[in-house]
Design a protein around this motif. Structure first.
Motif, mmCIF file in Angstrom:
data_model
loop_
_atom_site.group_PDB
_atom_site.id
_atom_site.type_symbol
_atom_site.label_atom_id
_atom_site.label_comp_id
_atom_site.label_asym_id
_atom_site.label_seq_id
_atom_site.Cartn_x
_atom_site.Cartn_y
_atom_site.Cartn_z
ATOM 1 N N ILE A 19 0.864 -1.174 0.000
ATOM 2 C CA ILE A 19 0.000 0.000 0.000
ATOM 3 C C ILE A 19 0.902 1.226 0.000
ATOM 4 C CG2 ILE A 19 -0.282 0.206 2.508
ATOM 5 C CD1 ILE A 19 -3.304 0.805 1.831
ATOM 6 N N GLU A 20 0.478 2.258 -0.704
ATOM 7 C CA GLU A 20 1.294 3.452 -0.857
ATOM 8 C C GLU A 20 1.098 4.426 0.291
ATOM 9 O OE1 GLU A 20 2.014 6.916 -4.183
ATOM 10 O OE2 GLU A 20 -0.038 6.339 -3.726
ATOM 11 N N LEU A 21 2.207 4.990 0.733
ATOM 12 C CA LEU A 21 2.175 6.174 1.577
ATOM 13 C C LEU A 21 2.592 7.317 0.651
ATOM 14 C CD1 LEU A 21 3.728 6.642 5.101
ATOM 15 C CD2 LEU A 21 3.419 8.470 3.452
ATOM 16 N N ASN A 22 1.647 8.138 0.253
ATOM 17 C CA ASN A 22 1.897 9.260 -0.648
ATOM 18 C C ASN A 22 2.567 10.364 0.168
ATOM 19 O OD1 ASN A 22 1.619 11.679 -2.151
ATOM 20 N ND2 ASN A 22 -0.075 10.791 -3.297
ATOM 21 N N ALA A 23 3.799 10.707 -0.179
ATOM 22 C CA ALA A 23 4.603 11.627 0.623
ATOM 23 C C ALA A 23 4.372 13.102 0.320
ATOM 24 C CB ALA A 23 6.082 11.301 0.433
ATOM 25 N N HIS A 24 3.483 13.407 -0.596
ATOM 26 C CA HIS A 24 3.211 14.820 -0.887
ATOM 27 C C HIS A 24 2.672 15.470 0.392
ATOM 28 C CE1 HIS A 24 1.423 18.438 -2.507
ATOM 29 N NE2 HIS A 24 2.174 18.252 -3.592
#
Length: 88
Positions: A19-24
């Motif tokens: 699962i992605e942790l979107n760092a924006h």
């Protein structure tokens, strides 16, 4: 908006995907409070900068801070491993 995180995590586990942790800095999803639940299920987390330019790579630091706050370790971070160590 509300999501059925149990369904999301069940699907990730069933399909053997990270699962992605979107760092924006304006996103930072998944929320750090959900990381322990994903880890308990054996779901790796991938930290991604959501970069649309070279400058966007600077966002990785926000993702790392969020991941650490949620208890993510290098061992459970998908993109901290060489490809040959990824689950097939």
């Amino acid at each position: 908006y509300p999501l059925d995180w149990d369904a999301v995590f069940d699907a990730c586990k069933r399909c053997n995907v990270a699962i992605e942790l979107n760092a924006h800095p304006y996103r930072l999803d998944i929320d750090y409070t959900l990381i322990p639940r994903a880890l308990a299920m054996g779901i790796p987390i991938s930290i991604n900068p959501d970069a649309h330019s070279l400058g966007g790579l600077e966002h990785v630091k926000y993702g790392l801070q969020t991941a650490r706050k949620g208890g993510l370790t290098a061992a459970a971070c998908f993109n901290a491993h060489l490809p040959e160590t990824w689950k097939k």
